[in-house]
Design a protein around this motif. Structure first.
Motif, PDB file in Angstrom:
ATOM      1  N   ALA A 146       0.894  -1.381  -0.117  1.00 16.33           N
ATOM      2  CA  ALA A 146      -0.108   0.293  -0.060  1.00 16.33           C
ATOM      3  C   ALA A 146       0.888   1.142   0.079  1.00 16.33           C
ATOM      4  CB  ALA A 146      -0.858   0.144   1.132  1.00 16.33           C
ATOM      5  N   CYS A 154      -3.808   4.366   8.295  1.00 15.66           N
ATOM      6  CA  CYS A 154      -3.269   2.893   8.023  1.00 15.66           C
ATOM      7  C   CYS A 154      -4.094   1.669   9.007  1.00 15.66           C
ATOM      8  CB  CYS A 154      -1.857   2.937   8.486  1.00 15.66           C
ATOM      9  SG  CYS A 154      -0.958   3.745   7.135  1.00 15.66           S
ATOM     10  N   GLY A 201      -1.189  -5.110   0.151  1.00 15.09           N
ATOM     11  CA  GLY A 201      -1.672  -3.632   0.297  1.00 15.09           C
ATOM     12  C   GLY A 201      -2.949  -3.653   1.102  1.00 15.09           C
ATOM     13  N   ASP A 204      -1.472  -2.174   5.946  1.00 15.03           N
ATOM     14  CA  ASP A 204      -0.467  -1.086   5.603  1.00 15.03           C
ATOM     15  C   ASP A 204       0.899  -1.510   6.416  1.00 15.03           C
ATOM     16  OD1 ASP A 204      -2.006   1.243   4.148  1.00 15.03           O
ATOM     17  OD2 ASP A 204      -3.123   0.617   5.849  1.00 15.03           O
TER      18      ASP A 204
END
Ligand code: 2AM
Ligand code: CA
Ligand code: CA
Ligand code: CA
Length: 281
Positions: A146, A154, A201, A204
């Protein structure tokens, strides 16, 4: 179609074969003999059967390679450069509780460095694989970590130290420091998939203490080949036998590492069973 090298094909076909037994046994948990290796450390017939299939398949096609296996320990090969690092069932507790978050994890170590990895979740039919210099994939899809930079956006994964092991107060301190800064924290219970989810992704970042080489060997190369960073708590890249692992994109990794650093140093990791695993990556 993503190009799979012969090495990846060997790993994929061994994992697919071992996964047949896991899929059959998942949901039939009451029929599986379960024993304890230690406090809250369960192993079932399914773990052992899957490991036997992986060992048989991989040694048939690469008879010289050595093995480091969670259940079977270390088997020296005549090729001293190469060995398989195998967790036949990562997420045994999930598996035994009917929770579909578990995987087979296979890493390949060459002269102390992980050069390939494959993680297969047979329930989701997601096969994550990576080879040094060739990128990371889920089935045929190329993976990229990500891009988020702001911790407030996140979602970070972690693992809780096991009953009878680890420093729980220190973990809660780390958790508190992280929770104050991020959008959410998740604990799914299979470290290999946590790393695969960082590579893809979905997460995070990820941190956990006291994992073993077979939990993370494949995940380390997946995250790195997806453009991410994996180190120990101090930032060292030799992480296969580290007490604590931190992963994410370059920026999230460093922010997360600095946050958990404030909780102090991780406890020394208890020696793994028959752990002659001296090589590092
Ligand atoms: P396993 O299912 O292969 O044992 C979850 O935080 C991670 O820790 C999983 O990768 C899990 O792998 C491992 N784990 C769970 N319980 C454990 C225990 N009691 N001792 C060591 N590792 C454990
Ligand atoms: Ca286990
Ligand atoms: Ca494991
Ligand atoms: Ca396991």
């Amino acid at each position: 179609m993503a190009f799979r090298s012969p090495l990846i094909n060997v790993m994929a076909s061994a994992a697919t074969k071992a996964a047949r037994g896991l899929k059959r046994d998942f949901g039939e948990v009451e029929n599986l003999q379960v024993s304890k290796k230690g406090p809250a450390d369960f192993v079932s017939v399914a773990d052992k059967k899957a490991e036997e299939v992986l060992h048989a398949e991989l040694s048939r096609v690469r008879p010289d390679f050595g093995f480091v296996m969670e259940e079977g320990g270390i088997i020296e090969g005549s090729d001293k450069s190469h060995r398989w690092i195998i967790d036949p069932l990562d997420g045994t507790t999930n598996f035994l509780h009917g929770l579909p978050q578990f995987a087979i994890s296979i890493g390949v170590e060459r002269d102390g460095e992980i050069i390939a990895g494959l993680i297969y979740n047979p329930i989701a039919d997601e096969m994550y694989w990576a080879e040094k210099g060739a990128g990371a994939y889920c089935n045929d899809r190329r993976l990229r970590v990500a891009a988020r930079k702001d911790l407030k956006e996140c979602v970070i994964a972690t693992g809780i130290p096991f009953h009878g092991r680890g420093d729980h107060l220190r973990f809660l301190k780390e958790l508190g420091l992280v929770m104050r800064e991020v959008a959410g924290v998740r604990r799914f219970g299979a470290a290999s998939l946590d790393l695969a989810f960082v590579a893809s992704g979905r997460f995070d970042g990820f941190w956990e203490t006291e994992l073993q080489s077979w939990d993370i060997a494949a995940g380390i190369i997946l995250v790195r080949e997806a453009g991410g960073v994996v180190t120990d708590q101090r930032g060292a890249k030799k992480v296969l036998h580290a007490p604590e692992i931190v992963a994410g994109n370059e920026i999230v990794h460093e922010k997360l590492r600095r946050l958990i650093e404030r909780a102090g140093l991780p406890p020394k990791k208890p020696a793994a069973k028959k752990s002659a695993a001296k090589a590092e990556t």
